[in-house]
Scaffold this active site. Structure first.
Site, PDB file in Angstrom:
ATOM      1  N   ARG A 151      24.630  17.964 -18.465  1.00  0.00           N
ATOM      2  CA  ARG A 151      24.047  17.765 -19.668  1.00  0.00           C
ATOM      3  C   ARG A 151      24.801  18.129 -20.968  1.00  0.00           C
ATOM      4  O   ARG A 151      25.054  17.457 -21.997  1.00  0.00           O
ATOM      5  CB  ARG A 151      22.516  18.334 -19.978  1.00  0.00           C
ATOM      6  CG  ARG A 151      21.549  17.908 -18.912  1.00  0.00           C
ATOM      7  CD  ARG A 151      20.230  18.140 -19.042  1.00  0.00           C
ATOM      8  NE  ARG A 151      19.824  17.661 -20.243  1.00  0.00           N
ATOM      9  CZ  ARG A 151      19.535  18.032 -21.479  1.00  0.00           C
ATOM     10  NH1 ARG A 151      19.880  19.485 -21.846  1.00  0.00           N
ATOM     11  NH2 ARG A 151      18.832  17.488 -22.441  1.00  0.00           N
ATOM     12  N   TYR A 179      25.704  14.794 -23.138  1.00  0.00           N
ATOM     13  CA  TYR A 179      24.970  14.757 -24.435  1.00  0.00           C
ATOM     14  C   TYR A 179      25.384  15.667 -25.333  1.00  0.00           C
ATOM     15  O   TYR A 179      24.805  15.757 -26.577  1.00  0.00           O
ATOM     16  CB  TYR A 179      23.418  14.751 -24.035  1.00  0.00           C
ATOM     17  CG  TYR A 179      22.813  14.078 -22.909  1.00  0.00           C
ATOM     18  CD1 TYR A 179      22.906  12.513 -23.117  1.00  0.00           C
ATOM     19  CD2 TYR A 179      21.938  14.785 -22.032  1.00  0.00           C
ATOM     20  CE1 TYR A 179      22.428  12.087 -21.805  1.00  0.00           C
ATOM     21  CE2 TYR A 179      21.482  14.257 -20.844  1.00  0.00           C
ATOM     22  CZ  TYR A 179      21.507  12.907 -20.875  1.00  0.00           C
ATOM     23  OH  TYR A 179      20.899  12.002 -19.858  1.00  0.00           O
ATOM     24  N   CYS A 186      38.689  20.123 -13.961  1.00  0.00           N
ATOM     25  CA  CYS A 186      39.921  19.611 -14.788  1.00  0.00           C
ATOM     26  C   CYS A 186      39.495  18.597 -15.613  1.00  0.00           C
ATOM     27  O   CYS A 186      40.134  17.265 -15.478  1.00  0.00           O
ATOM     28  CB  CYS A 186      40.866  19.409 -13.675  1.00  0.00           C
ATOM     29  SG  CYS A 186      41.388  20.593 -12.601  1.00  0.00           S
TER      30      CYS A 186
END
Ligand SMILES: *Cc1c(COP(=O)(O)O)cnc(C)c1O
Length: 403
Positions: free
Chosen positions: A298, A302, A328
């Site tokens: 998340r 977002y 990475c």
């Protein structure tokens, strides 16, 4: 108080921990808010699809809102009765539609005219009558993050009101389709009531105009989307939410279906991660932890905020740091410019509000096994998913290696 240190030592990190008693409270609060009307809470399985979580909701009497046949199968496995299972989603394939019809679930939520035609065709092949609802897109701005806004004409979900009406007439005239519901879901993490009320009004008016042409629906499905507190959001109280919806249904005899996901599980969940190292350059302080974007996406996806708590470090002076994982990608972070005390190897960080869209959005990127998951219930703890091993990760490839 949850003993996070003990859980981290026992089950290792990264680790997801879910408070099942909190989920119960959320379920009961929302169910209670709809008292006085027939209602079904259909837990949105995608928010947290661990079988034990879904079973927990099944035991509370919940239904399930599913967006793939995999989720439908999870709902069945977890003991949700077929007559409380809904299958939604913009792109169901033929096999999924066929299986949903064969399993005789409550209804398929149809999201386009083309899909309605597919459902009819498949129902005919099976000599079945398929209950459907139609997802309408009321073109309401839910005032949430654009990635989780779904009820605008610019979004891919549902059909506009005029097409919906044509579809209901088509369904009523088909002997393979039984239109029983209407559905809308305008977005996720909603914190304002007006868009919900407006959408409900538009859809309730639609029901009235359908009744005028003898199409009688049974289910008014308001989707999910109820927001939760991650930081300082002012959220909608379940009672106000229910009142806003019920207030639009005067004179209509309908069962209300609500599909909460985030509301049920977000704040029941904690993501535990240990500090590997600290490092600093001219510009920034980095706290490098053993959890990453493949565990909790998340923040990367977002730019979502999650509260982070450093266990047993409360008396030290915090300074700002980026909390980053080993993956990475520069986008691999759990927080940016977050105030944290000085940290050392093995210090424990607890990422809050991680119970929804956490584990489920995880992946094996960088050949990282997914975390274990632990349930807390009535003062006891238990493992509900073991940690993935390297063998798990290569199992589906190994047999092809020397071919
Ligand atoms: C995702 C989804 C939900 C759940 O949304 P939350 O914001 O988690 O409550 C409900 N219904 C449908 C159709 C969905 O796609």
């Amino acid at each position: 108080m949850i003993d996070f240190r003990e859980l981290a030592d026992k089950y290792k990190t990264p680790l997801y921990v879910y408070d099942f008693d909190y989920m119960t409270q959320q379920y009961e609060a929302l169910k209670e808010a709809f008292r006085g009307r027939k209602s079904i809470l259909a837990y949105a399985v995608k928010a947290n699809s661990n079988l034990s979580v879904v079973k927990h909701f099944a035991d509370l009497g919940s239904g399930a809102d599913c967006v793939s046949i995999g989720e439908v199968r999870r709902a069945f496995l977890a003991g949700i009765p077929s007559y409380r299972i809904i299958f939604s989603g913009v792109g169901k394939n033929d096999d999924e539609i066929r299986e949903a019809i064969e399993r005789d679930i409550l209804y398929i939520n149809v999201e386009s005219e083309a899909e309605l035609n597919r459902v009819e065709l498949i129902a005919k092949e099976l000599d079945a009558v398929c209950r459907i609802s139609i997802r309408v897109n009321p073109n309401i701005d839910p005032k949430t993050h654009p990635y989780i806004s779904t009820g605008l004409h610019g979004n891919k979900f549902g059909v506009d009101i005029n097409s919906a009406k044509r579809m209901y007439i088509f369904a009523k005239n088909s002997d393979a389709l039984d239109p029983v519901g209407i559905h809308f879901h305008i977005g996720s993490q909603l914190t304002e009531l007006d868009p919900i009320r407006e959408a409900a009004e538009i859809v309730a008016d639609m029901i009235r105009s359908l009744e005028a042409i003898d199409i009688e629906l049974k289910f008014f499905d308001v989707g999910g989307g109820l927001g939760v507190k991650y930081k300082d959001e002012v959220t909608i109280a379940p009672y106000d939410y229910a009142q806003a919806i019920l207030g639009t249904l005067t004179g209509l005899d309908l069962t209300v279906i609500c599909e909460p996901g985030r509301f049920m599980t977000a704040n029941a969940g904690y993501f535990l991660t240990k500090v590997l190292y600290e490092k600093e350059n001219q510009e920034k302080r980095f706290v490098i932890v053993d959890g990453a974007m493949n565990d909790l996406l998340r923040p990367s996806l977002y730019n979502a905020y999650h509260k982070i708590e450093a266990i047993n470090k409360s008396d030290e002076q915090p300074t700002q740091a980026d909390v980053v994982g080993p993956v990475c990608e520069s986008g691999d972070f759990l927080a940016k410019d977050y105030p944290l005390p000085p940290l050392e190897h093995n210090d424990l960080l607890v990422v809050h509000s991680a119970g929804a869209y956490g584990f489920g959005m995880g992946s094996n990127y960088n050949t990282r096994g997914r975390s274990a998951e632990v349930a807390l219930e009535n003062g006891a703890e238990r493992l509900i998913r073991r940690r993935e091993t390297f063998d798990d990760l290569v199992a589906l490839e190994l047999e092809y290696l020397n071919k």
